[in-house]
Design an enzyme around this catalytic site. Structure first.
Site, PDB file in Angstrom:
ATOM      1  N   TYR A 163       0.829  -1.202   0.000  1.00  0.00           N
ATOM      2  CA  TYR A 163       0.000   0.000   0.000  1.00  0.00           C
ATOM      3  C   TYR A 163       0.872   1.264   0.000  1.00  0.00           C
ATOM      4  CZ  TYR A 163      -3.752   3.145   1.673  1.00  0.00           C
ATOM      5  OH  TYR A 163      -4.665   4.159   1.822  1.00  0.00           O
ATOM      6  N   LYS A 167       0.928   4.187  -2.916  1.00  0.00           N
ATOM      7  CA  LYS A 167       0.554   5.557  -2.597  1.00  0.00           C
ATOM      8  C   LYS A 167       1.666   6.549  -2.921  1.00  0.00           C
ATOM      9  CE  LYS A 167      -3.680   5.146  -1.219  1.00  0.00           C
ATOM     10  NZ  LYS A 167      -4.738   5.693  -2.117  1.00  0.00           N
TER      11      LYS A 167
END
Length: 735
Positions: A163, A167
């Site tokens: 993640y 991002k």
């Protein structure tokens, strides 16, 4: 306080079925935007699908009088999402890439699926949607794009390697899109929200979840998507009613630049505390910053080594010490090849027969363009940029702007030779926000005869406020052009390689060739040298008013206002006042003025043609409107000039008496329409016609043959040439 509205705008929000996305959609719709509510309807880990949550948000918007449609496609089908906006609302203005999933695992336990699925939804999804919308935004020259990062991406977080990487990847994507989209008014920013959502509803403690309401983030996103917001390429954290910008910072660092301090692992170890010392730091914003700051640090380190032999007074910025300082004399040797290279650099072309005298060394009239002499000024003041002038040793090269230029030529520049340039700091003026440094360069030939004088005004940003004078008696001043319409205008398209060519004349600044360096300066691509645009306009004046006779050129002064991009068209508007030709240079495609307050002084010109003053009742002539419209058509469609090369003088009568004269110049490059007799050369055709008959002729009510045979149209000169322009009048003029 005026409310920010989005009437007429179309916003596509991904993951808009709940949480942040829902709040974005509701707020955009409440303020007038048409909204595409996209949500696959899946779970937090990307499993499942459904239409209910998107439909619910659409129903909520419509119940309040808003406009919205649902879309249930995966973000990996970006074309379909954008097409939904186009099919329902006809355009796409705003994209909020909000959709996301979580598959948290410690790094050792992350599977290929865990990694790939996160990147497909977050990074690939944002890429595909934005790519599908990009050509539409470019065409309409408007777009606002939001990427959604997170604190995990900015700072890292245990169990979120997949993640976090995705991002932070969105931050990099945003940075590049903000650069590429600037010229098309497409802005891209990144939001790192601190808010409760479907992804975090059972992860964040309930009392904190309630505090981090999604509606406390939405206003920040809406402002970043408004046409008033000029922010581009920024990263913003927001939550619980707070918002702040996030920037990268870099320490001053350590330079190992001498034999005594070579770069070794041991030296790095011993200097490690300085490597990470943020007490003095930089905030790079573009890729080019890395190169520039490293080079600057290296040069500063070398300069510090030599300063052990200089006084403290000579260091830093000291105007009183710098004024009057002379630079070491500089030798400038050049050949006909250099003269030709310069001419090509400022747009001379073999497609123009009268340019051959500037491009072919065996031409009997081979000569040097007068503006070539500015190269001597640049050569002469080279030491200013090398830190060799006492009182000016700490100039920051990234804060230098070329403000103005003056050049006076005392003798035509030879086509080859060795010249000597002698330069000095003539004055330094305190402008408050910066310092204006005036340098003067005199160029002499081998016989020590003065050939030229140039004065360069350099604005040093941030160096003002030292208590000096705000004006200089030594400065050559710019002059505003007359308020009337230009007497002549010339347009010339630059090559996409114009800057690459011009830099070979002696200005190798990477700003004009390296996209990364240009981006650091806030430009979407490398820009044209100001002195290149200057050279184009000097050529235009020389051609228009001196028939390319370099012996008639005396002096030129200008102020640089804005840059030109290679490939754009340079338009020079000119006004003659005796021997002074005022000019203003602009980009034809945008109307942006790039050179202002400029003039060229010529000598030995023929007397200025007499212009007939408008009669008191002339404003009532219907033909005036037609000629004004024709002038506008020609300025917008220069190709019309090629269809009828000639100068036409129209004598308009009313009640049997001459009421007005109009010149239609389709012989000069760019063409011109103006009241009065021709300003350059004689007319090829003179037409006498009554005001009412001219209107009937142009509107088609009266045929040219009928008017000629009945004596209502009188012609002197080339009547065949008139037939071409008559067709043009009927086709292009509007009543």
């Amino acid at each position: 306080m005026a409310e920010l509205r989005y009437d007429g705008r179309v916003a596509l929000i991904t993951g808009a079925g709940g949480g942040l996305g829902r709040e974005y959609a509701l707020m955009f719709a409440a303020r007038g935007a048409s909204v595409v509510v996209n949500d696959l309807g899946g779970g937090r880990s990307g499993d499942g699908d459904g239409t209910k949550i998107a439909d619910k948000v659409v129903a909520e918007i419509r119940a309040k009088g808003g406009k919205a449609v649902a879309n249930y496609d995966s973000v990996e089908e970006g074309e379909k999402l954008v097409q939904t906006a186009l099919d329902n609302f006809g355009r796409i203005d705003i994209i909020v890439n909000n959709a996301g999933i979580l598959r948290d695992r410690s790094f050792a336990r992350i599977s290929d699926t865990d990694w790939d699925l996160i990147h497909r939804v977050h990074v690939r999804g944002a890429f595909l949607i934005t790519r599908a919308a990009w050509p539409h935004m470019k065409k309409q020259k408007y777009g606002r794009i939001i990427m959604t990062a997170s604190a995990s991406g900015l700072y890292g977080n245990f169990g979120q390697a997949n993640y976090s990487a995705a991002k932070m990847g969105l931050v990099g994507l945003c940075n590049t899109l903000s650069i590429e989209g600037t010229k098309y008014n497409i802005h891209c920013n990144t939001i790192a929200p601190i808010a409760g959502s479907r992804l975090t509803e059972d992860i964040i403690p309930e009392e904190i979840f309630k505090l981090l309401k999604a509606e406390a983030v939405a206003p920040v996103v809406l402002y970043l998507c408004h046409e008033e917001c000029e922010e581009n390429g920024g990263v913003f954290e927001s939550g619980a009613g707070w918002v702040g910008q996030v920037k990268f910072q870099r320490a001053e660092g350590v330079v190992f630049a001498t034999e005594a301090a070579k770069l070794t692992p041991e030296n790095v170890r011993d200097s490690w505390s300085t490597v990470g010392d943020m007490s003095t730091c930089h905030y790079p914003t573009a890729a080019g910053d890395s190169t520039v700051l490293v080079v600057q640090s290296f040069e500063n380190a070398k300069r510090d080594i030599t300063r052990s032999t200089t006084s403290a007074e000579e260091d830093g910025f000291n105007p009183s010490l710098a004024i009057g300082q002379k630079f070491p004399s500089a030798q400038f040797s050049y050949t006909p090849n250099d003269v030709i290279l310069y001419a090509l650099g400022v747009g001379a072309s073999t497609s123009q027969p009268d340019h051959l005298k500037f491009l072919f060394e065996l031409n009997e009239d081979f000569c040097t363009l007068p503006s070539f002499a500015v190269l001597l000024g640049i050569k002469g003041m080279g030491h200013l940029f090398l830190g060799g002038i006492p009182g000016l040793r700490d100039i920051d090269m990234t804060k230098i702007l070329h403000g103005e230029e003056y050049l006076e030529v005392f003798k035509p520049m030879p086509t080859s030779g060795t010249l000597t340039a002698q330069s000095q700091i003539a004055d330094i003026v305190d402008k408050g926000s910066g310092a204006l440094i005036l340098t003067e360069t005199k160029a002499y030939n081998e016989n020590k005869e003065l050939l030229s004088l140039s004065q360069t005004a350099i604005f040093l940003v941030g160096a003002g406020g030292f208590g000096g004078r705000n004006k200089s008696e030594k400065a050559k001043l710019t002059v505003k052009p007359p308020s009337r319409s230009p007497d002549a205008s010339m347009k010339e398209k630059t090559s996409v390689d114009q800057a690459a060519l011009y830099r070979l004349t002696g200005d190798p600044n990477p700003l004009h060739i390296d996209p990364a360096f240009a981006a650091m300066g806030g430009f979407s691509k490398p820009i044209l040298h100001g002195l290149c645009s200057f050279g184009f306009s000097c050529r235009h004046v020389l051609k228009q008013f001196a028939d390319n006779d370099v012996n008639k050129f005396k002096a030129v002064k200008c102020r640089f206002a804005k840059p030109v991009l290679p490939g754009q068209t340079i338009q020079t508007d000119m006004w003659r006042e005796g021997n002074r030709i005022h000019f203003q240079t602009k980009v034809a495609e945008t109307g942006t003025v790039v050179i202002s307050g400029a003039y060229v002084d010529l000598i030995n010109l023929a007397p200025q043609p007499t212009v007939v003053e408008p009669a008191a009742a002339e404003s009532s002539l219907a033909s005036d409107v037609l000629f004004q419209e024709l002038g506008r058509q020609i300025s917008e469609h220069p190709d019309l000039v090629k269809k009828a090369k000639g100068i036409f003088l129209y004598i308009i009568t009313k009640d049997g008496k001459e009421a007005s004269q109009w010149t239609l110049d389709l012989k000069t490059a760019g063409g011109a329409v103006y009241k009065g007799q021709p300003k350059t050369g004689k007319s090829n055709v003179t037409v006498t016609i009554a005001d009412a008959d001219f209107v009937d002729l142009v509107s088609g009510k009266l045929s040219g043959q009928q008017a000629f045979m009945t004596g209502r149209l009188k012609v002197k000169g080339n009547i065949m040439l008139l037939q071409k322009i008559s067709q043009l009048l009927v086709a292009k003029a509007k009543l």
